[in-house]
Design a protein around this motif. Structure first.
Motif, PDB file in Angstrom:
ATOM      1  N   THR A  15       5.594   1.096 -22.003  1.00  0.00           N
ATOM      2  CA  THR A  15       6.207   2.426 -22.005  1.00  0.00           C
ATOM      3  C   THR A  15       5.357   3.407 -22.797  1.00  0.00           C
ATOM      4  O   THR A  15       5.148   4.547 -22.369  1.00  0.00           O
ATOM      5  CB  THR A  15       7.628   2.366 -22.595  1.00  0.00           C
ATOM      6  OG1 THR A  15       8.401   1.439 -21.840  1.00  0.00           O
ATOM      7  CG2 THR A  15       8.301   3.721 -22.569  1.00  0.00           C
TER       8      THR A  15
ATOM      9  N   ARG B  72       2.345   4.327 -20.766  1.00  0.00           N
ATOM     10  CA  ARG B  72       2.734   5.209 -19.669  1.00  0.00           C
ATOM     11  C   ARG B  72       2.936   6.634 -20.185  1.00  0.00           C
ATOM     12  O   ARG B  72       2.511   7.594 -19.571  1.00  0.00           O
ATOM     13  CB  ARG B  72       4.016   4.690 -19.010  1.00  0.00           C
ATOM     14  CG  ARG B  72       4.450   5.512 -17.826  1.00  0.00           C
ATOM     15  CD  ARG B  72       5.806   5.007 -17.301  1.00  0.00           C
ATOM     16  NE  ARG B  72       6.345   5.940 -16.354  1.00  0.00           N
ATOM     17  CZ  ARG B  72       6.873   7.113 -16.651  1.00  0.00           C
ATOM     18  NH1 ARG B  72       6.940   7.508 -17.891  1.00  0.00           N
ATOM     19  NH2 ARG B  72       7.330   7.918 -15.722  1.00  0.00           N
TER      20      ARG B  72
ATOM     21  N   GLU C 159      11.862  13.652 -12.851  1.00  0.00           N
ATOM     22  CA  GLU C 159      11.141  12.429 -12.523  1.00  0.00           C
ATOM     23  C   GLU C 159      12.125  11.402 -11.984  1.00  0.00           C
ATOM     24  O   GLU C 159      13.237  11.271 -12.484  1.00  0.00           O
ATOM     25  CB  GLU C 159      10.444  11.887 -13.781  1.00  0.00           C
ATOM     26  CG  GLU C 159       9.616  10.667 -13.534  1.00  0.00           C
ATOM     27  CD  GLU C 159       8.873  10.186 -14.775  1.00  0.00           C
ATOM     28  OE1 GLU C 159       8.140   9.217 -14.645  1.00  0.00           O
ATOM     29  OE2 GLU C 159       9.057  10.774 -15.864  1.00  0.00           O
ATOM     30  N   SER C 160      11.718  10.715 -10.939  1.00  0.00           N
ATOM     31  CA  SER C 160      12.512   9.610 -10.410  1.00  0.00           C
ATOM     32  C   SER C 160      11.582   8.412 -10.280  1.00  0.00           C
ATOM     33  O   SER C 160      10.414   8.476 -10.657  1.00  0.00           O
ATOM     34  CB  SER C 160      13.125   9.976  -9.053  1.00  0.00           C
ATOM     35  OG  SER C 160      12.122  10.073  -8.064  1.00  0.00           O
ATOM     36  N   SER C 161      12.086   7.337  -9.716  1.00  0.00           N
ATOM     37  CA  SER C 161      11.260   6.139  -9.593  1.00  0.00           C
ATOM     38  C   SER C 161      10.078   6.344  -8.653  1.00  0.00           C
ATOM     39  O   SER C 161       9.056   5.677  -8.782  1.00  0.00           O
ATOM     40  CB  SER C 161      12.106   4.955  -9.119  1.00  0.00           C
ATOM     41  OG  SER C 161      12.658   5.241  -7.845  1.00  0.00           O
ATOM     42  N   GLN C 162      10.185   7.278  -7.714  1.00  0.00           N
ATOM     43  CA  GLN C 162       9.122   7.486  -6.735  1.00  0.00           C
ATOM     44  C   GLN C 162       8.487   8.867  -6.789  1.00  0.00           C
ATOM     45  O   GLN C 162       7.452   9.088  -6.176  1.00  0.00           O
ATOM     46  CB  GLN C 162       9.662   7.256  -5.321  1.00  0.00           C
ATOM     47  CG  GLN C 162      10.130   5.841  -5.096  1.00  0.00           C
ATOM     48  CD  GLN C 162      10.699   5.655  -3.694  1.00  0.00           C
ATOM     49  OE1 GLN C 162      10.859   6.614  -2.941  1.00  0.00           O
ATOM     50  NE2 GLN C 162      11.013   4.425  -3.353  1.00  0.00           N
ATOM     51  N   ASN C 163       9.080   9.814  -7.503  1.00  0.00           N
ATOM     52  CA  ASN C 163       8.622  11.203  -7.489  1.00  0.00           C
ATOM     53  C   ASN C 163       8.439  11.756  -8.892  1.00  0.00           C
ATOM     54  O   ASN C 163       9.166  11.389  -9.821  1.00  0.00           O
ATOM     55  CB  ASN C 163       9.630  12.088  -6.748  1.00  0.00           C
ATOM     56  CG  ASN C 163       9.748  11.714  -5.300  1.00  0.00           C
ATOM     57  OD1 ASN C 163       8.821  11.913  -4.524  1.00  0.00           O
ATOM     58  ND2 ASN C 163      10.889  11.154  -4.917  1.00  0.00           N
TER      59      ASN C 163
ATOM     60  N   ILE D 270       0.140   5.083 -12.625  1.00  0.00           N
ATOM     61  CA  ILE D 270       1.437   5.698 -12.352  1.00  0.00           C
ATOM     62  C   ILE D 270       1.470   6.058 -10.871  1.00  0.00           C
ATOM     63  O   ILE D 270       0.829   7.022 -10.451  1.00  0.00           O
ATOM     64  CB  ILE D 270       1.666   6.937 -13.234  1.00  0.00           C
ATOM     65  CG1 ILE D 270       1.570   6.555 -14.717  1.00  0.00           C
ATOM     66  CG2 ILE D 270       3.010   7.579 -12.917  1.00  0.00           C
ATOM     67  CD1 ILE D 270       1.524   7.731 -15.664  1.00  0.00           C
TER      68      ILE D 270
ATOM     69  N   LYS E 164       3.320   7.584  -8.179  1.00  0.00           N
ATOM     70  CA  LYS E 164       4.435   8.465  -7.822  1.00  0.00           C
ATOM     71  C   LYS E 164       3.927   9.555  -6.898  1.00  0.00           C
ATOM     72  O   LYS E 164       2.761   9.928  -6.934  1.00  0.00           O
ATOM     73  CB  LYS E 164       5.045   9.112  -9.065  1.00  0.00           C
ATOM     74  CG  LYS E 164       5.727   8.110  -9.979  1.00  0.00           C
ATOM     75  CD  LYS E 164       6.491   8.807 -11.056  1.00  0.00           C
ATOM     76  CE  LYS E 164       7.099   7.810 -11.994  1.00  0.00           C
ATOM     77  NZ  LYS E 164       8.487   7.588 -11.765  1.00  0.00           N
TER      78      LYS E 164
END
Length: 95
Positions: A6, A9, A41-45, A84, A86
């Motif tokens: 984390t 990241r 922020e989301s898991s994909q974007n 990362i 995304k």
């Protein structure tokens, strides 16, 4: 307590934001008025909020959106280099 993953990241995102700020600052007339931040922020974007002077919005967007699409491409490449994965979205507004 943050895990090492984390923390790495978060450092990667900080470096990414600095990189995008530097690139966008190069295309506007008043680089000291550039703000780049994560709006969502989301898991994909990953959604970036870019704020520049009102009259400089067109300098960031470019003719027919070509520049902002290029910013998305190099931004996604920079994120990928940091591990990362995304989809990047950029919202440009004037202040």
């Amino acid at each position: 307590m943050q895990t090492t993953e984390t923390a790495e990241r978060n450092i990667g995102l900080d470096q990414f934001l600095s990189f995008m700020t530097m690139v966008i600052s190069e295309v506007v007339d008043t680089p000291d008025r550039v703000y780049v931040g994560i709006s969502q922020e989301s898991s994909q974007n990953l959604f970036l909020k870019v704020a520049v002077k009102e009259k400089e919005v067109g300098q960031v967007v470019g003719k027919s959106g070509y520049l902002v699409r290029s910013l998305i491409t190099i931004g996604q490449a920079n994120l990928g280099k940091k591990g990362i994965e995304k989809r990047l979205h950029i919202d440009v507004s004037g202040n």
